[in-house]
Design a protein around this motif. Structure first.
Motif, short mmCIF file in Angstrom:
data_model
loop_
_atom_site.label_atom_id
_atom_site.label_comp_id
_atom_site.label_asym_id
_atom_site.label_seq_id
_atom_site.Cartn_x
_atom_site.Cartn_y
_atom_site.Cartn_z
N GLU A 178 10.21 28.80 -15.18
CA GLU A 178 10.45 27.48 -14.59
C GLU A 178 9.31 27.09 -13.65
OE1 GLU A 178 12.81 25.33 -15.03
OE2 GLU A 178 14.36 26.38 -16.15
N ARG A 179 8.82 28.04 -12.88
CA ARG A 179 7.71 27.75 -11.96
C ARG A 179 6.45 27.38 -12.72
NH1 ARG A 179 5.47 32.21 -7.59
NH2 ARG A 179 3.68 30.99 -6.81
N LEU A 195 12.77 26.06 -21.78
CA LEU A 195 13.68 25.32 -22.65
C LEU A 195 14.82 26.21 -23.15
CD1 LEU A 195 14.14 22.57 -24.06
CD2 LEU A 195 12.80 23.44 -25.96
N ASP A 196 14.49 27.44 -23.53
CA ASP A 196 15.52 28.37 -23.99
C ASP A 196 16.49 28.73 -22.87
OD1 ASP A 196 14.46 28.35 -26.52
OD2 ASP A 196 13.29 30.20 -26.25
N TYR A 197 15.95 28.95 -21.67
CA TYR A 197 16.82 29.32 -20.56
C TYR A 197 17.74 28.17 -20.17
CZ TYR A 197 14.32 33.70 -19.82
OH TYR A 197 13.80 34.95 -19.97
N ARG A 198 17.24 26.96 -20.17
CA ARG A 198 18.09 25.82 -19.85
C ARG A 198 19.15 25.59 -20.93
NH1 ARG A 198 13.60 21.49 -17.43
NH2 ARG A 198 12.89 22.84 -15.72
N SER A 199 18.79 25.91 -22.16
CA SER A 199 19.77 25.78 -23.24
C SER A 199 20.85 26.84 -23.13
CB SER A 199 19.06 25.88 -24.60
OG SER A 199 18.06 24.88 -24.73
N GLN A 200 20.48 28.05 -22.73
CA GLN A 200 21.47 29.12 -22.58
C GLN A 200 22.51 28.79 -21.52
OE1 GLN A 200 19.42 32.83 -21.93
NE2 GLN A 200 18.10 32.55 -23.70
N ALA A 207 17.04 20.20 -20.30
CA ALA A 207 16.29 20.69 -21.46
C ALA A 207 15.66 19.54 -22.24
CB ALA A 207 17.21 21.51 -22.36
N ILE A 208 16.40 18.45 -22.41
CA ILE A 208 15.86 17.29 -23.12
C ILE A 208 14.70 16.67 -22.35
CG2 ILE A 208 16.41 14.95 -23.90
CD1 ILE A 208 19.22 15.97 -24.56
N ARG A 209 14.82 16.62 -21.02
CA ARG A 209 13.73 16.07 -20.20
C ARG A 209 12.47 16.92 -20.31
NH1 ARG A 209 11.65 17.19 -15.47
NH2 ARG A 209 13.21 18.80 -15.09
N LEU A 210 12.63 18.24 -20.25
CA LEU A 210 11.48 19.13 -20.38
C LEU A 210 10.86 19.03 -21.77
CD1 LEU A 210 9.72 21.38 -19.18
CD2 LEU A 210 11.43 23.03 -19.97
N LEU A 211 11.69 18.88 -22.79
CA LEU A 211 11.16 18.74 -24.14
C LEU A 211 10.37 17.45 -24.30
CD1 LEU A 211 11.05 19.97 -26.98
CD2 LEU A 211 13.17 18.75 -27.50
N VAL A 411 22.50 28.05 -29.56
CA VAL A 411 21.67 29.13 -29.03
C VAL A 411 22.17 30.44 -29.61
CG1 VAL A 411 20.84 30.28 -26.95
CG2 VAL A 411 21.25 27.83 -26.91
N SER A 412 21.24 31.33 -29.94
CA SER A 412 21.61 32.64 -30.45
C SER A 412 22.19 33.50 -29.34
CB SER A 412 20.39 33.34 -31.05
OG SER A 412 20.67 34.69 -31.36
N PRO A 413 23.34 34.14 -29.57
CA PRO A 413 23.89 35.01 -28.51
C PRO A 413 23.12 36.30 -28.34
CG PRO A 413 25.23 35.13 -30.50
CD PRO A 413 24.19 34.08 -30.77
N VAL A 414 22.22 36.62 -29.25
CA VAL A 414 21.46 37.86 -29.17
C VAL A 414 20.14 37.65 -28.43
CG1 VAL A 414 20.38 39.71 -30.50
CG2 VAL A 414 22.51 38.69 -31.29
#
Length: 559
Positions: A178-179, A195-200, A207-211, A411-414
């Motif tokens: 994030e930093r 993006l992945d962390y915000r989606s999790q 996440a949409i704003r960052l994308l 999002v993948s749980p793995v």
């Protein structure tokens, strides 16, 4: 090149000036301190030019002598710097190759030749050397120093992010990503990780704003950015479906504009429209998805669009789907399932067998087993279909990183990766030959289906006995039995004892005798012979006789 051209122009100007003077001859007289000096104009110009050149040469010599100490020190400093950069380059190459000894040697040499304030890459060399030597704490300290330096901030944050991922500190890795994404949104690794962390965590708006920022910075390609944004919009629509169907509909339709083949977005949009009683538009969305690629979930939602429809109405809607994509196994399976619910068993069997021949799978054979149970109720035929289901490939499902889910997830749980779930066949079972799930095997399974076994009991005919003529004999004992009396004991699985009374003439000898009889199968007609089960013959051994039970005595009349 410009300097050479400048010198050439000066020489040409001097030559042109002397030529101009040569064409215009003259004399020059000079009286200086009582002496008169006369000379030609060409000689005077030559002496003036020579004097200027001598002055310039003298100035250059004085400058060289005056600045020689500084020049000498600068020469040695440049030589030392070149040696330091050479050692730094060699050390980085050795660290990348995993040569810790050479990397440590070059690190010490670089430290002696260069200053860390002068060259920040020395911290990188030391961090890489510490990593390959297993000194992770020292490497982390070096990355922290690099993260505090504005010139190496992104490099230090990436090193700290990778170390946090290696240690499994997901929260620390998220903070570093994030930093880095806030300071430098043009970094692909930081943008995608954030993006992945915000989606999790379900922060769909962030996440949409960052994308959108990464797309404006050309970090992510347009096609990939559209796909990821469609997934994020679908996930947000799924969260809004219960509380805000209208917002869910808008997000799902926006996702369909970015990715037309995204089945979960179409399903959510159709569900939202169904709640608004807009059946026509919802059906249009599902039909559009169905034309692109038939999907079982699309068929299930389309067939059961209205909860009040009868089984016949659902069958009509399934037939409409089959008309849109004929000879498709998914469409045939949908019609077979609807026909089974409508109790049109011949149609259900025909469609299911056609789907099994096109694409054999576990689900289609289980559907055939259900049809068999509803149609004939024959346990042998039902077990036959279930056995084929065990041998066949598994049905497609939402799969991500080797894990299947009943419903789509963003999002993948793995791994936590965005847009990881795909509709595909899961990993096949380790046991079992691969060729058992082929088209030839499915066709052979249908052809080898055992006939329907006889499940009801037929009345047993009375056994016929042939009586030979008897010779006259005196009567010993016993009454005369009528000719029409024939008592046969009921057959059981275990050997039984029968009492048989045979008609005899009036003059006969009656003898009491115990007769042991074996059970006989019920006679059947030739055209209705019992079919052996497909899984093998029954055992021939009738079992062990129970000697504890006394044998029943019967009377038998001999001639």
């Amino acid at each position: 090149m410009i300097r050479i051209l400048f010198y050439v122009l000066i020489v040409l100007a001097l030559g042109a000036g002397f030529a101009w003077l040569a064409d215009r001859p003259g004399e020059l007289s000079l009286i200086w301190q009582g002496q008169r000096i006369e000379m030609s104009l060409m000689v005077a110009a030559t002496l003036l030019a020579s004097l200027i050149a001598a002055v310039l040469i003298a100035i250059w010599l004085i400058r060289v002598v005056w600045l020689s100490p500084h020049s000498i020190s600068r020469y040695f400093r440049a030589r030392k710097r070149d040696r330091g950069y050479q050692a730094l380059s060699t050390g980085l190459i050795a660290a990348g190759a995993g040569d810790s000894v050479l990397a440590r040697k070059m690190t010490a040499r670089t430290r002696g030749l260069l200053s860390s304030d002068q060259e920040p890459l020395i911290h990188l060399l030391e961090a890489q050397t510490a990593l390959i030597e297993g000194k992770y704490d020292d490497a982390r300290k070096k990355f922290e120093l690099m993260a505090d330096d504005p010139e190496t901030r992104e490099l230090g944050l990436r090193g700290l992010y990778l170390e946090a991922k290696r240690l499994g500190a997901n929260e620390a890795a998220r903070q570093y990503a994030e930093r880095a994404a806030d300071k430098a949104p043009h970094l692909p690794w930081a943008t995608l990780a954030a993006l992945d962390y915000r989606s999790q965590t379900g922060q769909w708006d962030e996440a949409i704003r960052l994308l959108d920022q990464s797309r404006a910075s050309h970090v992510v390609e347009r096609k990939e950015a559209d796909r990821k944004k469609a997934v994020l919009l679908t996930a947000r629509a799924g969260d809004k479906l219960e509380a805000d169907p209208k917002g869910a509909r808008d997000d799902a339709q926006a996702a369909l504009k970015l990715a037309e083949d995204l089945v979960p977005a179409g399903l959510i949009a159709a569900k939202a429209l169904f709640r608004e009683d807009n059946l026509r538009k919802a059906a249009s969305i599902l039909e559009k998805l169905w034309k692109q690629e038939p999907h079982p979930q699309v068929a299930s939602l389309y067939v059961r669009a209205r909860s009040g429809d009868s089984a016949t109405d659902r069958l009509k809607r399934a037939n409409k789907l089959e008309a849109l994509r004929p000879n498709n196994p998914v469409a045939l399976a949908a019609v077979a399932e609807s026909a089974l619910e409508a109790r049109q068993l011949p149609l259900a069997r025909a469609k299911a067998e056609a789907a099994a021949r096109i694409q054999p799978s576990e689900g289609i054979f289980l559907l055939l087993a259900d049809i068999e149970e509803a149609d004939t109720g024959d346990d042998g035929r039902i077990r036959h279909w279930m056995n084929q289901a065990l041998k066949s490939p598994r049905d497609p499902a939402w799969t991500a990183d080797g894990v299947t889910a009943p419903d789509w997830l963003p999002v993948s749980p793995v791994s936590g990766r965005l847009d990881a779930f795909e509709w595909k066949q899961p990993v096949a079972q380790i046991a079992g030959p691969v060729e058992e799930g082929t088209l030839e095997a499915a066709d052979a399974a249908i052809r080898s289906l055992p006939p329907v076994a006889i499940t009801h009991q037929r009345p047993e005919p009375q056994p016929e006995h042939t009586v030979a003529p008897a010779k006259p004999a005196p009567v010993v004992s016993g009454p005369v039995v009528p000719a029409h009396v024939i008592d046969v004991a009921e057959k059981t699985v275990e050997p039984a004892v029968k009492t048989i009374a045979v008609p005899v003439p009036s003059e006969s000898v009656i003898v009491q005798q115990t007769v042991k009889t074996e059970p006989r199968p019920a006679p059947v007609k030739p055209e209705e012979a019992t079919v052996e089960p497909f899984f093998g013959r029954p055992p021939d051994d009738p079992g062990v006789r129970d000697d504890s039970k006394p044998l029943e005595k019967t009377t038998f009349r001999l001639f």
